[in-house]
Write a protein that holds these residues in place. Sequence first.
Motif, PDB file in Angstrom:
ATOM      1  N   GLU A 195       0.827  -1.205   0.000  1.00  0.00           N
ATOM      2  CA  GLU A 195       0.000   0.000   0.000  1.00  0.00           C
ATOM      3  C   GLU A 195       0.863   1.257   0.000  1.00  0.00           C
ATOM      4  N   GLU A 196       1.939   1.249   0.793  1.00  0.00           N
ATOM      5  CA  GLU A 196       2.866   2.384   0.813  1.00  0.00           C
ATOM      6  C   GLU A 196       3.561   2.540  -0.533  1.00  0.00           C
ATOM      7  N   THR A 197       3.913   1.417  -1.152  1.00  0.00           N
ATOM      8  CA  THR A 197       4.557   1.455  -2.467  1.00  0.00           C
ATOM      9  C   THR A 197       3.644   2.117  -3.483  1.00  0.00           C
ATOM     10  N   VAL A 198       2.391   1.689  -3.533  1.00  0.00           N
ATOM     11  CA  VAL A 198       1.442   2.235  -4.496  1.00  0.00           C
ATOM     12  C   VAL A 198       1.229   3.731  -4.234  1.00  0.00           C
ATOM     13  N   ALA A 199       1.049   4.109  -2.974  1.00  0.00           N
ATOM     14  CA  ALA A 199       0.810   5.520  -2.644  1.00  0.00           C
ATOM     15  C   ALA A 199       2.013   6.392  -2.996  1.00  0.00           C
ATOM     16  N   GLU A 200       3.222   5.945  -2.655  1.00  0.00           N
ATOM     17  CA  GLU A 200       4.426   6.723  -2.952  1.00  0.00           C
ATOM     18  C   GLU A 200       4.647   6.837  -4.457  1.00  0.00           C
ATOM     19  N   ALA A 201       4.485   5.722  -5.168  1.00  0.00           N
ATOM     20  CA  ALA A 201       4.663   5.746  -6.622  1.00  0.00           C
ATOM     21  C   ALA A 201       3.645   6.679  -7.272  1.00  0.00           C
ATOM     22  N   GLN A 202       2.392   6.652  -6.798  1.00  0.00           N
ATOM     23  CA  GLN A 202       1.371   7.520  -7.382  1.00  0.00           C
ATOM     24  C   GLN A 202       1.712   8.992  -7.166  1.00  0.00           C
ATOM     25  N   THR A 203       2.192   9.331  -5.985  1.00  0.00           N
ATOM     26  CA  THR A 203       2.591  10.709  -5.701  1.00  0.00           C
ATOM     27  C   THR A 203       3.692  11.156  -6.657  1.00  0.00           C
ATOM     28  N   LEU A 204       4.683  10.300  -6.879  1.00  0.00           N
ATOM     29  CA  LEU A 204       5.787  10.622  -7.775  1.00  0.00           C
ATOM     30  C   LEU A 204       5.319  10.726  -9.225  1.00  0.00           C
ATOM     31  N   LEU A 205       4.459   9.819  -9.651  1.00  0.00           N
ATOM     32  CA  LEU A 205       3.934   9.872 -11.018  1.00  0.00           C
ATOM     33  C   LEU A 205       3.154  11.161 -11.236  1.00  0.00           C
ATOM     34  N   ALA A 206       2.297  11.507 -10.289  1.00  0.00           N
ATOM     35  CA  ALA A 206       1.485  12.722 -10.419  1.00  0.00           C
ATOM     36  C   ALA A 206       2.346  13.979 -10.445  1.00  0.00           C
ATOM     37  N   ALA A 207       3.522  13.912  -9.829  1.00  0.00           N
ATOM     38  CA  ALA A 207       4.447  15.046  -9.808  1.00  0.00           C
ATOM     39  C   ALA A 207       5.332  15.090 -11.053  1.00  0.00           C
ATOM     40  N   GLY A 208       5.129  14.161 -11.988  1.00  0.00           N
ATOM     41  CA  GLY A 208       5.943  14.135 -13.207  1.00  0.00           C
ATOM     42  C   GLY A 208       7.317  13.532 -12.991  1.00  0.00           C
ATOM     43  N   LYS A 209       7.430  12.602 -12.033  1.00  0.00           N
ATOM     44  CA  LYS A 209       8.708  11.968 -11.715  1.00  0.00           C
ATOM     45  C   LYS A 209       8.622  10.450 -11.883  1.00  0.00           C
ATOM     46  N   PRO A 210       8.348   9.996 -13.105  1.00  0.00           N
ATOM     47  CA  PRO A 210       8.202   8.552 -13.294  1.00  0.00           C
ATOM     48  C   PRO A 210       9.493   7.767 -13.046  1.00  0.00           C
ATOM     49  N   PHE A 211      10.647   8.382 -13.283  1.00  0.00           N
ATOM     50  CA  PHE A 211      11.916   7.693 -13.007  1.00  0.00           C
ATOM     51  C   PHE A 211      11.996   7.336 -11.527  1.00  0.00           C
ATOM     52  N   HIS A 212      11.585   8.269 -10.688  1.00  0.00           N
ATOM     53  CA  HIS A 212      11.639   8.061  -9.249  1.00  0.00           C
ATOM     54  C   HIS A 212      10.574   7.053  -8.812  1.00  0.00           C
ATOM     55  N   ALA A 213       9.414   7.048  -9.474  1.00  0.00           N
ATOM     56  CA  ALA A 213       8.390   6.044  -9.194  1.00  0.00           C
ATOM     57  C   ALA A 213       8.916   4.654  -9.544  1.00  0.00           C
ATOM     58  N   HIS A 214       9.677   4.565 -10.620  1.00  0.00           N
ATOM     59  CA  HIS A 214      10.282   3.288 -11.007  1.00  0.00           C
ATOM     60  C   HIS A 214      11.178   2.753  -9.894  1.00  0.00           C
ATOM     61  N   GLU A 215      11.914   3.648  -9.220  1.00  0.00           N
ATOM     62  CA  GLU A 215      12.783   3.228  -8.112  1.00  0.00           C
ATOM     63  C   GLU A 215      11.959   2.630  -6.974  1.00  0.00           C
ATOM     64  N   VAL A 216      10.791   3.217  -6.698  1.00  0.00           N
ATOM     65  CA  VAL A 216       9.903   2.706  -5.651  1.00  0.00           C
ATOM     66  C   VAL A 216       9.395   1.320  -6.032  1.00  0.00           C
ATOM     67  N   PHE A 217       8.956   1.161  -7.277  1.00  0.00           N
ATOM     68  CA  PHE A 217       8.497  -0.152  -7.740  1.00  0.00           C
ATOM     69  C   PHE A 217       9.639  -1.166  -7.718  1.00  0.00           C
ATOM     70  N   GLU A 218      10.836  -0.718  -8.058  1.00  0.00           N
ATOM     71  CA  GLU A 218      11.980  -1.629  -8.052  1.00  0.00           C
ATOM     72  C   GLU A 218      12.273  -2.134  -6.638  1.00  0.00           C
ATOM     73  N   ASP A 219      12.141  -1.262  -5.648  1.00  0.00           N
ATOM     74  CA  ASP A 219      12.323  -1.712  -4.262  1.00  0.00           C
ATOM     75  C   ASP A 219      11.333  -2.814  -3.912  1.00  0.00           C
ATOM     76  N   ALA A 220      10.061  -2.645  -4.323  1.00  0.00           N
ATOM     77  CA  ALA A 220       9.037  -3.665  -4.050  1.00  0.00           C
ATOM     78  C   ALA A 220       9.365  -4.955  -4.790  1.00  0.00           C
ATOM     79  N   TRP A 221       9.833  -4.817  -6.013  1.00  0.00           N
ATOM     80  CA  TRP A 221      10.204  -5.978  -6.832  1.00  0.00           C
ATOM     81  C   TRP A 221      11.309  -6.772  -6.140  1.00  0.00           C
ATOM     82  N   LYS A 222      12.289  -6.080  -5.579  1.00  0.00           N
ATOM     83  CA  LYS A 222      13.436  -6.752  -4.979  1.00  0.00           C
ATOM     84  C   LYS A 222      13.177  -7.249  -3.560  1.00  0.00           C
TER      85      LYS A 222
END
Length: 171
Positions: free
Chosen positions: A53-80
Amino acid sequence: MGSTSSGRPVDARDRDGEGRARNARPRDGLGRPLPYGAAGVDRQPEGVVRTPEETVAEAQTLLAAGKPFHAHEVFEDAWKSGPAEERELWRGLAQLAVGLTHAARGNATGGARLLRRGAAAVSAWAADTERRQPYGMDLTGLSAWARDLAEAVERGGESVDAARRAPRLRG
C-alpha cells in the motif's frame, strides 16, 4: 591523472556508504544526470522496504508530480524486497514507469517498447494469479493506459508531459 571541469579526478568514482559505485551527480525530475553542483531533485532512496500500500501511494505521488523515473525506483524496491509471487507484478509496474520516463525524455522507440513490455507483464501476472486489482490497482486499466500511450508516442514521435500523462494506479 587529469581532472574534469568540476575538479574531480577523471578516474574517481562516486561511492555510497558501503563503498559501492553510485553516481552522485544530481538528477532532474526525469532522472537525467545534471552537472556536479547543479540543483537537482531529491533522489529516491534505494532499498527501502515498504508495504504494498505504501509502495502504491508513494509511486502515485511521484507519477502525479511528473517523476516517473523516481516512481520506477519505488516499484523496483518492491520488486526486490517483496514476496516472490509478486515480483513480476512490481517489475511490470517498474517497466511502465520507465516507459513513461523514456516517452517524457523524447525516446519514442524505447518508451513505447517499455510501455508495451510492462503492460504485457502486469496483464500476464493478473491472468496467472487471477488478481485483477491487487492493492486497489486497476491492472486492466493500467495495461490499456500503457498501450494507448505507446501508440500515441509512436504516432507523435515527440516527448510527452510526464505529469499530464501519468496513470492513475488505483481506478
